[in-house]
Design a protein around this motif. Structure first.
Motif, PDB file in Angstrom:
ATOM      1  N   TRP A  35      43.950  38.663  89.812  1.00 52.10           N
ATOM      2  CA  TRP A  35      44.049  40.089  90.635  1.00 52.10           C
ATOM      3  C   TRP A  35      44.411  41.273  90.372  1.00 52.10           C
ATOM      4  O   TRP A  35      45.441  41.232  89.513  1.00 52.10           O
ATOM      5  CB  TRP A  35      44.558  39.622  91.906  1.00 52.10           C
ATOM      6  CG  TRP A  35      44.016  38.618  92.758  1.00 52.10           C
ATOM      7  CD1 TRP A  35      44.138  37.300  92.573  1.00 52.10           C
ATOM      8  CD2 TRP A  35      43.198  38.695  94.094  1.00 52.10           C
ATOM      9  NE1 TRP A  35      43.441  36.432  93.586  1.00 52.10           N
ATOM     10  CE2 TRP A  35      42.983  37.622  94.399  1.00 52.10           C
ATOM     11  CE3 TRP A  35      43.118  39.765  94.676  1.00 52.10           C
ATOM     12  CZ2 TRP A  35      42.139  37.201  95.404  1.00 52.10           C
ATOM     13  CZ3 TRP A  35      42.246  39.712  95.693  1.00 52.10           C
ATOM     14  CH2 TRP A  35      41.819  38.368  96.320  1.00 52.10           C
ATOM     15  N   TYR A  36      43.734  42.471  90.375  1.00 48.92           N
ATOM     16  CA  TYR A  36      44.017  43.593  90.049  1.00 48.92           C
ATOM     17  C   TYR A  36      44.251  44.668  91.343  1.00 48.92           C
ATOM     18  O   TYR A  36      43.632  44.562  92.453  1.00 48.92           O
ATOM     19  CB  TYR A  36      42.990  44.391  89.035  1.00 48.92           C
ATOM     20  CG  TYR A  36      43.055  43.939  87.619  1.00 48.92           C
ATOM     21  CD1 TYR A  36      42.632  42.512  87.245  1.00 48.92           C
ATOM     22  CD2 TYR A  36      44.088  44.672  86.715  1.00 48.92           C
ATOM     23  CE1 TYR A  36      42.797  42.101  85.765  1.00 48.92           C
ATOM     24  CE2 TYR A  36      43.931  44.233  85.453  1.00 48.92           C
ATOM     25  CZ  TYR A  36      43.421  43.048  84.903  1.00 48.92           C
ATOM     26  OH  TYR A  36      43.636  42.593  83.748  1.00 48.92           O
ATOM     27  N   GLN A  37      45.068  45.704  91.054  1.00 53.41           N
ATOM     28  CA  GLN A  37      45.045  46.557  92.228  1.00 53.41           C
ATOM     29  C   GLN A  37      44.743  48.102  91.814  1.00 53.41           C
ATOM     30  O   GLN A  37      45.079  48.252  90.678  1.00 53.41           O
ATOM     31  CB  GLN A  37      46.729  46.471  92.644  1.00 53.41           C
ATOM     32  CG  GLN A  37      47.033  47.645  93.751  1.00 53.41           C
ATOM     33  CD  GLN A  37      48.369  47.864  93.787  1.00 53.41           C
ATOM     34  OE1 GLN A  37      49.176  48.091  92.882  1.00 53.41           O
ATOM     35  NE2 GLN A  37      49.087  47.512  94.972  1.00 53.41           N
ATOM     36  N   GLN A  38      44.052  48.667  92.562  1.00 50.63           N
ATOM     37  CA  GLN A  38      43.658  49.909  92.104  1.00 50.63           C
ATOM     38  C   GLN A  38      43.804  51.073  93.126  1.00 50.63           C
ATOM     39  O   GLN A  38      43.254  50.884  94.131  1.00 50.63           O
ATOM     40  CB  GLN A  38      42.165  50.024  91.890  1.00 50.63           C
ATOM     41  CG  GLN A  38      41.735  51.372  90.997  1.00 50.63           C
ATOM     42  CD  GLN A  38      40.344  51.327  90.614  1.00 50.63           C
ATOM     43  OE1 GLN A  38      39.503  50.562  91.024  1.00 50.63           O
ATOM     44  NE2 GLN A  38      39.913  52.274  89.532  1.00 50.63           N
ATOM     45  N   PHE A  39      44.529  52.012  92.806  1.00 53.25           N
ATOM     46  CA  PHE A  39      44.678  53.307  93.653  1.00 53.25           C
ATOM     47  C   PHE A  39      43.757  54.204  93.265  1.00 53.25           C
ATOM     48  O   PHE A  39      43.116  54.340  92.278  1.00 53.25           O
ATOM     49  CB  PHE A  39      46.130  53.719  93.502  1.00 53.25           C
ATOM     50  CG  PHE A  39      47.107  52.734  93.825  1.00 53.25           C
ATOM     51  CD1 PHE A  39      48.141  52.451  93.071  1.00 53.25           C
ATOM     52  CD2 PHE A  39      47.482  52.499  95.123  1.00 53.25           C
ATOM     53  CE1 PHE A  39      49.235  51.437  93.031  1.00 53.25           C
ATOM     54  CE2 PHE A  39      48.556  51.582  95.370  1.00 53.25           C
ATOM     55  CZ  PHE A  39      49.295  50.998  94.415  1.00 53.25           C
ATOM     56  N   PRO A  40      43.542  55.248  94.222  1.00 50.41           N
ATOM     57  CA  PRO A  40      42.355  56.452  94.117  1.00 50.41           C
ATOM     58  C   PRO A  40      42.686  57.059  92.748  1.00 50.41           C
ATOM     59  O   PRO A  40      43.916  57.403  92.636  1.00 50.41           O
ATOM     60  CB  PRO A  40      42.449  57.186  95.408  1.00 50.41           C
ATOM     61  CG  PRO A  40      43.104  56.244  96.242  1.00 50.41           C
ATOM     62  CD  PRO A  40      43.820  55.189  95.452  1.00 50.41           C
ATOM     63  N   SER A  41      41.720  57.237  91.812  1.00 54.06           N
ATOM     64  CA  SER A  41      41.858  58.014  90.804  1.00 54.06           C
ATOM     65  C   SER A  41      42.799  57.553  89.810  1.00 54.06           C
ATOM     66  O   SER A  41      43.403  58.385  88.937  1.00 54.06           O
ATOM     67  CB  SER A  41      42.059  59.459  91.276  1.00 54.06           C
ATOM     68  OG  SER A  41      41.233  60.199  91.887  1.00 54.06           O
TER      69      SER A  41
END
Lengths: 113, 113
Positions: A35-41
């Motif tokens: 699992w990966y997490q991504q915030f905007p930009s």
């Protein structure tokens, strides 16, 4: 490569536990779940990885049932800063060690005050 | 310990032009992968470099090319830019054979007008 299916979006409130389930019916014997997490930009950030049963680290837990056809990412007591897109990936180390990450559309988690 | 560094952070180009994006991997990593992320979508794999050679390639046209230098840094080149090439371009570094060891940069936002 095993295809993954996860909810498009989820909403939660601060302090609640959030569980995001990912379906991967065609997972192969030597595949593992990441699992990966991504915030905007920003680029995706590794959260947790597992092969079977339960894995836990300082930020999340990963539950994998015996048949491994699904997995659940559990985020305890979320805060506003956990608002992000969460990706479930299933993959293996290919022969020779050259591998790649295959991302789906992810789950957009919105945490509200 | 510096993570993955990408430059520039933002770029505006005109259709038909060429662009070069740069990536410095995390210290100790020897493999660089490039991803394209359109707005609202998950990252899509472009290609991967190890030992200065392209090892794997995703479904992208030959307009997309790359290079890896002896110090493991990498460049992504895109020729004959199209409006559809507008996206966030992400670089990820890793150590060969260690899939969960991917570290992503913050990306380069390319806008083609």
């Amino acid at each position: 490569l095993a295809k993954t299916t996860q909810p498009i979006s989820m909403d939660s409130y601060e302090g609640q536990e959030v569980n995001i389930t990912c379906s991967h019916n065609n997972i192969a014997t030597n595949d593992y779940i990441t699992w990966y997490q991504q915030f905007p930009s920003q680029g995706p950030r590794f959260i947790i990885q597992g092969y079977k049963t339960k894995v836990k680290n300082e930020v999340a837990s990963l539950f994998i049932p015996a048949d491994r056809k699904s997995s659940t990412l559990s985020l305890p007591r979320v805060s506003l800063s956990d608002t992000a897109v969460y990706y479930c990936l299933v993959g293996r180390v290919f022969s020779g060690g050259y591998n790649k990450l295959i991302f789906g559309a992810g789950t957009r988690l919105a945490v509200h005050p | 310990d510096a993570g993955v560094t990408q430059s520039p952070t933002h770029l505006i180009k005109t259709r038909g032009q060429q662009v070069t994006l740069r990536c410095s991997p995390k210290s100790g990593h020897d493999t660089v992968s490039w991803y394209q992320q359109a707005l609202g979508q998950g990252p899509q794999f472009i290609f991967q470099y190890y030992e200065e050679e392209e090892r794997q390639r995703g479904n992208f046209p030959d307009r997309f090319s790359g290079h890896q230098f002896p110090n493991y840094s990498s460049e992504l080149n895109v020729n004959a830019l199209l409006l559809g090439d507008s996206a966030l371009y992400l670089c990820a570094s890793s150590l060969r054979d260690r899939e969960y060891g991917y570290t992503f940069g913050s990306g380069t936002r390319l806008t083609v007008v």
